[in-house]
Design a protein around this motif. Structure first.
Motif, PDB file in Angstrom:
ATOM      1  N   SER A   1      10.680   0.601  10.179  1.00  0.00           N
ATOM      2  CA  SER A   1       9.791   1.374   9.314  1.00  0.00           C
ATOM      3  C   SER A   1       9.973   2.872   9.536  1.00  0.00           C
ATOM      4  O   SER A   1       9.856   3.657   8.617  1.00  0.00           O
TER       5      SER A   1
ATOM      6  N   GLN B   1      13.514   4.107   7.930  1.00  0.00           N
ATOM      7  CA  GLN B   1      13.684   4.148   6.485  1.00  0.00           C
ATOM      8  C   GLN B   1      13.308   5.536   5.963  1.00  0.00           C
ATOM      9  O   GLN B   1      12.279   6.078   6.318  1.00  0.00           O
ATOM     10  N   GLU B   2      14.171   6.074   5.144  1.00  0.00           N
ATOM     11  CA  GLU B   2      13.941   7.393   4.587  1.00  0.00           C
ATOM     12  C   GLU B   2      12.987   7.283   3.395  1.00  0.00           C
ATOM     13  O   GLU B   2      13.127   6.406   2.562  1.00  0.00           O
ATOM     14  N   LYS B   3      12.020   8.202   3.344  1.00  0.00           N
ATOM     15  CA  LYS B   3      11.124   8.230   2.193  1.00  0.00           C
ATOM     16  C   LYS B   3      11.914   8.696   0.980  1.00  0.00           C
ATOM     17  O   LYS B   3      12.689   9.635   1.061  1.00  0.00           O
ATOM     18  N   LYS B   4      11.701   8.027  -0.132  1.00  0.00           N
ATOM     19  CA  LYS B   4      12.386   8.409  -1.358  1.00  0.00           C
ATOM     20  C   LYS B   4      11.473   9.350  -2.143  1.00  0.00           C
ATOM     21  O   LYS B   4      10.301   9.063  -2.358  1.00  0.00           O
TER      22      LYS B   4
ATOM     23  N   PHE C   1       4.811  16.203   1.348  1.00  0.00           N
ATOM     24  CA  PHE C   1       5.659  15.260   0.632  1.00  0.00           C
ATOM     25  C   PHE C   1       4.961  14.858  -0.672  1.00  0.00           C
ATOM     26  O   PHE C   1       3.806  14.441  -0.657  1.00  0.00           O
TER      27      PHE C   1
ATOM     28  N   SER D   1       3.595  12.842  -3.798  1.00  0.00           N
ATOM     29  CA  SER D   1       3.250  11.424  -3.956  1.00  0.00           C
ATOM     30  C   SER D   1       3.433  10.945  -5.394  1.00  0.00           C
ATOM     31  O   SER D   1       3.459   9.746  -5.633  1.00  0.00           O
TER      32      SER D   1
END
Length: 178
Positions: free
Chosen positions: A17, A20-23, A51, A53
């Motif tokens: 978790s 994993q890179e946030k897209k 970031f 949303s």
């Protein structure tokens, strides 16, 4: 044995978790702002530090007229070169800009070179909330237009709140924004 297996599974899940890179949502791009990650709305050009949303959306509001005339610094330009191009003295350049150190102008930096004479009355109603007063301290490179935009008020309202007759502001100046 079961506890060891549970620990390994939990460890793998946590590692997965975090790795994993946030897209980024559609219409956003990651940029670096003052050495830190920031996010640019590719439609409006706005930059945020949190970031995003939601996907970037086109603004529907009618933009207020910005009387600020700017010059974008290009490679090899100095403040003297820019001042000559617009027939300004260095003293006028310092007065027009709230910049602490003009010795370090950078490529892509916006330099204020004047203000249009054109004035447009704001479409919005006059701001009348007097229950609380908020202030903004001017920092290097800001203009009345950018400050007004950040607080969702018109330049005319900002000038009225601060009894300003022109568009000149100084670094460290406290402006009423509410």
């Amino acid at each position: 044995m079961k506890l060891k297996l549970l620990f390994i599974c939990l460890f793998a899940l946590v590692c997965n978790s975090y790795s994993q890179e946030k897209k980024l949502p559609q219409g956003w791009d990651e940029v670096i702002l003052e050495g830190k990650p920031a996010y640019m709305n590719l439609i409006t050009g706005d930059i945020i530090t949190n970031f995003p949303s939601k996907p970037a959306l086109k603004k529907v509001k009618v933009a207020e007229y910005d009387p600020t005339q700017i010059h974008i610094v290009k490679k090899g330009e100095t403040l003297s070169v820019i001042a000559r191009k617009y027939n300004l003295s260095l003293a006028e350049m310092y007065r027009l800009n709230s910049v602490e150190n003009f010795d370090k102008i950078k490529i892509g930096q916006e330099i204020v070179v004047g203000y249009d004479e054109k004035t447009i009355e704001p479409i919005n109603e006059k701001y009348t909330d007097t229950t609380t007063t908020d202030y903004h301290t001017v920092v290097s490179g800001e203009t009345l237009y950018r400050i007004a935009k950040n607080y969702n008020i018109s330049v005319s309202q900002l000038k009225s709140l601060n009894n300003l007759t022109n568009n000149i502001i100084a670094i460290g100046q406290e402006l009423k924004v509410k």
